[in-house]
Write a protein that holds these residues in place. Structure first.
Motif, PDB file in Angstrom:
ATOM      1  N   SER A 203       0.606  -1.182   0.230  1.00 44.08           N
ATOM      2  CA  SER A 203      -0.241  -0.035   0.031  1.00 44.08           C
ATOM      3  C   SER A 203       0.742   1.235   0.031  1.00 44.08           C
TER       4      SER A 203
ATOM      5  N   PRO B 265       2.417   2.845  -4.159  1.00 44.71           N
ATOM      6  CA  PRO B 265       2.219   4.130  -5.263  1.00 44.71           C
ATOM      7  C   PRO B 265       2.085   4.829  -4.143  1.00 44.71           C
TER       8      PRO B 265
ATOM      9  N   PHE C 221       5.920   5.868  -5.995  1.00 43.74           N
ATOM     10  CA  PHE C 221       6.123   5.978  -7.151  1.00 43.74           C
ATOM     11  C   PHE C 221       5.659   6.873  -7.824  1.00 43.74           C
TER      12      PHE C 221
END
Length: 339
Positions: free
Chosen positions: A37, A40, A43
């Motif tokens: 989790s 992201p 990223f």
């Protein structure tokens, strides 16, 4: 500028972002979030960082390419600061200020050196004109008293006169365009005066002269061409054979040019010296006891280039040398180019 060079400048920021991303990941995991989790967020962080640095790299690369392009277009590279766009960042403003200060200092030095060079050139030309008067007077005295001693003095005086003339033409050679007068004239009109300037040495050294008359015309400066021919003849005389020496002058025409050929049967030039004979100060390996400044052929080539002529030397050591001057039909329209 390469991408690796750009990133190497961002190395500290890269490590700082890496450390912060690891610390943030640990913080989220300690709060009870799973590692998938957290990915992201990492990223998005990496994506934003790539966008910011990528756009920064692109801007710097384009700016560097623009500056180098402007630099290539400039003959005087130190004027680049006048071509730069107005700086935006404080760092660019600082570098631009330093560059402008350096360029200003350079311009002041260049202008000072140019003025000093002009003053020196004017002095040399004035001195040469003044020294010609006593040289001419002594020469007349020697000619009016033609015994052996006077002839020896006259010969050395002639050499002094040649060196003075060489210094004058060298001083003027940087700005030939201010002194030459381009016109069309018969090639033989320049050959005659050059022979007259060397007539005494030709007679004393018993050199047979063969001149093939030509009706060809060329378009260049007659005075400068006469000087070039006189220097070539002087070299042929200086390195002549002890017996049976001759100099042959002829001309030939092709479709687009006229070639003047000065050929002798002197000692010739060694193959290893031939590529260097037009270099400034080069005196060769076979001059022996002959006095030479290494400036004669250098000036010939320099003046030929200024006048848009081509000069070439061919030689066989021990057999003789041939100097060829090429006069393109378009010389008047293309001064200063080698052909």
């Amino acid at each position: 500028m390469t991408l690796m060079n750009y990133l190497s400048e961002k190395l500290m920021l890269l490590f700082l972002n890496l450390f912060c991303s690891i610390a943030l990941s640990i913080y989220f995991i300690l709060l009870g979030n799973s590692f998938p989790s957290v990915l992201p967020v990492l990223f998005v962080w990496a994506f934003i960082l790539a966008i910011v640095w990528g756009s920064g790299y692109y801007r710097q690369k384009k700016k560097a390419e623009q500056i180098f392009h402007q630099l290539d277009l400039l003959d005087q590279k130190y004027l680049i600061c006048e071509m730069l766009e107005k700086p935006v960042t404080n760092e660019d403003k600082l570098y631009c200020h330093i560059l402008r200060a350096a360029c200003k200092s350079m311009l002041e030095n260049v202008n000072h050196l140019k003025q000093s060079n002009r003053d020196y050139k004017e002095y040399i030309e004035e001195w040469i004109h003044e020294i010609k008067t006593p040289i001419t007077a002594i020469d007349l005295i020697c000619k009016n008293n033609p015994d052996s001693e006077e002839r020896r003095i006259g010969k050395e005086l002639s050499r002094i006169g040649d060196l003075v003339e060489q210094a004058l033409y060298y001083a003027r050679s940087e700005h030939v365009e201010k002194d030459y007068f381009i016109r069309e004239f018969a090639l033989f009109d320049a050959i005659g005066p050059a022979l007259m300037q060397n007539r005494t040495l030709l007679l004393e050294e018993h050199i047979r002269l063969q001149v093939e008359e030509t009706a060809d015309t060329v378009c260049t400066d007659e005075k400068w061409l006469t000087y070039i021919l006189s220097q070539i003849l002087s070299n042929s005389i200086k390195y002549h054979k002890p017996t049976g020496a001759f100099i042959k002058i002829s001309a030939s025409r092709t479709k687009n040019s006229v070639s003047l050929i000065i050929e002798d049967n002197g000692q010739g030039i060694p193959p290893e010296d031939l590529p260097r004979i037009f270099e400034k100060g080069f005196t060769g390996s076979t001059r022996g006891n002959r006095k030479s400044t290494g400036m004669g052929l250098y000036l010939c080539r320099k003046l030929c280039l200024k006048l848009g002529l081509a000069i070439r030397a061919d030689s066989v050591f021990g057999e003789g040398t041939t100097i060829t001057i090429n006069f393109p039909d378009s010389t008047y329209n293309r001064p200063g180019q080698d052909n």
